[in-house]
Design a protein around this motif. Structure first.
Motif, PDB file in Angstrom:
ATOM      1  N   ARG A  26       0.838  -1.195   0.000  1.00 35.76           N
ATOM      2  CA  ARG A  26       0.000   0.000   0.000  1.00 35.76           C
ATOM      3  C   ARG A  26       0.873   1.245   0.000  1.00 35.76           C
TER       4      ARG A  26
ATOM      5  N   ARG B 212      -7.492   0.581  -5.946  1.00 33.33           N
ATOM      6  CA  ARG B 212      -7.359  -0.737  -5.320  1.00 33.33           C
ATOM      7  C   ARG B 212      -7.146  -1.787  -6.410  1.00 33.33           C
TER       8      ARG B 212
ATOM      9  N   THR C 157      -3.390   0.578  -3.451  1.00 35.88           N
ATOM     10  CA  THR C 157      -3.182  -0.691  -2.755  1.00 35.88           C
ATOM     11  C   THR C 157      -3.206  -1.843  -3.744  1.00 35.88           C
TER      12      THR C 157
END
Lengths: 341, 341
Positions: A271, B239, B269
């Motif tokens: 992350r 993400r 992420t």
């Protein structure tokens, strides 16, 4: 008060490693302030690797620094004049004044610091690097008792704090740094369990020896070969806060990254983080890290370079690994420490 | 019942792309069962890219497949004999019987399927690929209304479902696939907003055109150049569920990965996932996806290869992108569909 204001201007964009002539030192007239503004005398300025990104023409997470203006950066200043009711002469403030001796700042862009600690700490252990380490290890790293945390650039401003927080949270802390002297400080003074000199060690062997139970957390400040080597030894459900990539900040052509196979096999998380997203954690951070400093659970060292004119060299030196601990530039005498701190 | 059991053995470990001669088809005697065991007649077996990893000698997230034994894999079977009180002849069960016509299985390793849908669906949209898509998009992708989700291998078993779930969650869904025919199916039948033929498009340009607001979620089944191109266009806080890396499963030397700079800049992420970690979501998954199938919000296609002896070719073909939709091998007539489904 002096009649001129020394400024270090951002003069030209570097290709690769920044050089002294990317900066220009000039004398300008003293700024004057208007309503709602504050005149700041800069005491300390922070030099940090992330600033290299601001020197590129493209937008990163912040706008690029502008040529011909003072180089961007955060400082601790003393208020010398105020036309805002929240600040008075003698107050100490944090702000992005840039690299200059004096700055006229909108009051809303300043944060008062309560100097319970040395003023320069607000650029380091109690400032952005400290908050970065705190959020990186605690919020993203999610450390659990008995796990192993590897921290790169462990002798740097963020890494030195990150490893100590990992220790406080019950982890085995393993650092990496670029000299035996740095490693000795990281294990001796900071209490890491091990530290690898990445310039002389075989990374795979050294990580294996230092992390007999594998790697659960990797606080990555560097990217490159170290990240690749760490990925080969991560455990299932490892967490990797990606905080910096100093190994490629000065690259002049695209750099490939690590093979991500281990992330898949180990169901690991990488992350990216930038501290500006985490201001909601500032209160918790100051409370915890202040307490850990008082208790001696966290130690820090500063590498203080004297003189605004030496800011370019101090900054460039970060990429040569010159600093041990947080590097700051002292621009004016610290009234809380006497003429030379 | 036949007197011999056809098996497809894992004969030799491939270097690079698997070949037919990595498998061996043999006739063995019928297995017999003991107490607590169940004799299964395999109806459908699943071929999936992840199995390539099981053919390597090193441990991945599961132990490597053993040479000389039936190739590993999940199947839907009919119970023909049972020495366990939980199963009766005529029941349909999911299990890792491997590639063979009959298998003696411990009852505890079988899961009964309630055939509200075609039996083969339990290897696809209602099986591991479907659960992978569900967890990848919903739990890791965290889709928000109006975001853009890119799904690679969009005509494959996981990708075809993942993009439809992203649509259900209010996202713009953009697929990538390896032929114009696949792309036409992905946009026409499955309702993706766009699909990029990665073999003919300029990836950067095509992604820019298909994702005018950038990329918030990338469901990655392939790794390689596609991941690198996507990273160049991710939004802040993107993400990326990392589900597969089919582009490098057959690599014979280490493959570099993408430059991870965009993860840092965008605070994104990347999270590796393997469906075995997410069995706690099985109930929610079956409830939701069954409903979406009934409502027509999710459509699926199967690519059924006839005959156990064709399992090696069916598997190898996955890496040539032969399949549209979930590929399964039909090993015996499906009693719920008549002799030929």
């Amino acid at each position: 008060m002096s009649h001129t204001n020394t400024q270090v201007l951002f003069h030209s964009r570097p290709a690769g490693m920044p050089k002294e002539d990317n900066f220009e030192i000039v004398e300008r007239s003293m700024p004057s302030i208007g309503a709602g503004e504050v005149l700041c005398r800069v005491l300390y300025l922070s030099v940090d690797p992330y600033m290299r990104g601001r020197m590129n023409p493209g937008k990163s997470y912040a706008a690029p620094a502008k040529l011909g203006e003072p180089m961007v950066g955060q400082t601790v200043s003393e208020v010398v004049e105020s036309k805002d009711s929240h600040f008075r002469p003698g107050d100490f403030v944090l702000g992005f004044t840039g690299w200059q001796a004096y700055a006229a700042m909108p009051a809303k862009d300043l944060r008062k610091v309560d100097p319970v600690a040395p003023l320069s700490y607000y650029l380091g252990v109690l400032g952005m690097p400290g908050l970065t380490a705190y959020v990186g290890v605690i919020d993203i790293g999610q450390p659990k008792e008995g796990e192993t945390a590897v921290v790169s650039a462990a002798a740097g401003a963020v890494g030195s704090i990150a490893g100590q927080i990992a220790k406080i949270k019950g982890c085995r802390a393993v650092g990496t740094a670029g000299s035996d002297e740095k490693c000795a400080w990281v294990t001796g003074e900071l209490g890491f369990d091990a530290c690898i000199n990445y310039k002389t060690a075989n990374l795979d062997d050294a990580l294996k020896a230092a992390c007999p139970d594998g790697i659960d957390i990797y606080v990555d400040m560097v990217g490159g070969a170290m990240l690749e080597a760490v990925l080969r030894q991560i455990n299932v459900h490892a967490r990797i806060p990606l905080i910096g990539m100093i190994s490629q900040y000065n690259a002049t052509s695209p750099v490939p990254g690590p093979n991500l196979g281990p992330l898949l096999v180990n169901r690991a998380t990488v992350r990216g983080m930038v501290v500006i997203d985490h201001q909601d954690r500032y209160g918790d951070f100051i409370r915890d890290v202040s307490a850990w400093l008082r208790e001696g659970a966290i130690r820090c060292r500063e590498d203080v370079v004297q003189g605004l004119e030496n800011a370019p060299g101090a900054f460039i030196g970060l990429f040569r690994g010159e600093n041990v601990g947080k590097r700051v530039v002292q621009v004016a005498p610290d009234p809380r420490r006497g003429a030379q701190r």
